[in-house]
Write an enzyme that holds these catalytic residues in place. Structure first.
Site, PDB file in Angstrom:
ATOM      1  N   GLY A  17       0.990  -1.380   0.033  1.00 12.55           N
ATOM      2  CA  GLY A  17       0.023   0.074  -0.007  1.00 12.55           C
ATOM      3  C   GLY A  17       0.673   1.456  -0.044  1.00 12.55           C
ATOM      4  CG  ASP A  38       6.673  -7.213  -0.357  1.00 10.46           C
ATOM      5  OD1 ASP A  38       6.545  -8.332   0.116  1.00 10.46           O
ATOM      6  OD2 ASP A  38       6.134  -6.122   0.005  1.00 10.46           O
ATOM      7  CG  ASN A  46      -2.017  -7.377  -2.926  1.00 10.86           C
ATOM      8  OD1 ASN A  46      -1.184  -8.465  -3.317  1.00 10.86           O
ATOM      9  ND2 ASN A  46      -2.180  -6.927  -1.906  1.00 10.86           N
ATOM     10  CG  LEU A  47      -5.180  -7.701  -8.508  1.00  4.12           C
ATOM     11  CD1 LEU A  47      -5.908  -8.708  -9.877  1.00  4.12           C
ATOM     12  CD2 LEU A  47      -3.777  -7.756  -9.137  1.00  4.12           C
ATOM     13  NE  ARG A  49      -7.266  -1.789  -0.984  1.00  5.63           N
ATOM     14  CZ  ARG A  49      -6.607  -2.217  -0.204  1.00  5.63           C
ATOM     15  NH1 ARG A  49      -5.845  -1.408   0.700  1.00  5.63           N
ATOM     16  NH2 ARG A  49      -6.668  -3.352   0.344  1.00  5.63           N
ATOM     17  CE  LYS A  62       1.913  -7.612  -2.548  1.00  2.49           C
ATOM     18  NZ  LYS A  62       1.607  -6.657  -1.153  1.00  2.49           N
ATOM     19  CB  CYS A 164      -5.718  -1.023   9.149  1.00  2.00           C
ATOM     20  SG  CYS A 164      -5.865  -0.154  10.461  1.00  2.00           S
TER      21      CYS A 164
END
Ligand code: ZN
Length: 239
Positions: A17, A38, A46-47, A49, A62, A164
């Site tokens: 993010g 990462d 994930n796609l 945002r 990633k 979150c």
């Protein structure tokens, strides 16, 4: 001290993010040498945002997907990709090879590891964090300005952070914070003083989108070394 940051090897820890908007912003701003770290693969969630990832990337690391994306759009950027977690066994080595570090992780443990490793190596870094609808960013110049432990004596609550991740509301906040972090890295690489050294920016997206910047003093007894020098609210160095 200022001259020490006038170089351009930037380490980005985490390409989620915060890291995705930070990377994009760095590439646009003309960053030349980026290292991304990462351990996670791209997931369907994930796609939406993390907009640089595509369907075909699902299940791939990633960092590989991100470096391919950068290579297609910003061929002038040299990217080094490591599909590993930053941990106690490799953190010192990664930090030593770079001039500025972007903390784009979502794990309190990783944030404190980055803090402590950068303090030890005297490498400046920018912290970024998002909890619920609030994002924060702060740049740490070791031995000069307050560190993360000066501000947060204990790591944030892992359960709250987890909630979150699941709530899926942090995208725009994370985007704004990631771009701020990239801006700090670019200022440092151009030998300009980062805007958020000794200051914490808080972006509250729950109400009117308020941005607040507050000066932070080193905490006596923190051990990061900044407390002895005192806090410079403005750029009074060298005048
Ligand atoms: Zn400290």
């Amino acid at each position: 001290m200022r001259e020490d940051v006038a170089t351009d090897r930037i380490l980005i820890v985490g390409v989620g993010g915060l890291g995705v908007p930070a990377l994009w912003s760095l590439a646009r701003a003309g960053a030349r040498r980026l290292t991304i770290v990462d351990p996670d693969p791209v997931e369907v969630s994930n796609l939406a945002r993390q907009v640089i990832y595509r369907d075909r990337d699902i299940g791939k690391s990633k960092v590989d997907a991100a470096s391919r994306w950068l290579g297609e759009r910003f061929p002038g950027v040299k990217v080094e990709a490591h599909a590993v977690a930053l941990d106690a066994s490799n953190a010192a080595r990664f930090v030593a090879a770079h001039d500025f570090v972007i903390d784009a992780t979502d794990s309190p443990a990783a944030k404190f590891l980055i803090n402590d490793t950068c303090i030890a190596a005297r490498t400046p870094f920018v912290y970024g964090g998002v909890v619920r609808m609030t994002g924060q960013a702060m740049t740490v110049i070791p031995t000069e300005t307050a560190c993360i432990r000066c501000v947060f004596e204990t790591p944030p609550d892992e359960e709250e952070i987890q909630s979150c991740r699941e709530a899926g509301i942090v995208g725009p906040v994370a985007g704004a914070i990631g771009e701020m972090q990239a801006g700090e890295a670019m200022r440092a690489s151009r030998a300009q003083k980062p805007l958020l050294s000794g200051k914490i920016l808080t972006y509250d997206a729950s109400g009117t989108g308020r941005v607040r910047i507050t000066g932070v003093s080193p905490r006596p007894g923190c051990g990061c070394g900044a407390s002895k020098l005192g806090h410079h609210e403005s750029d009074s160095q060298g005048k």
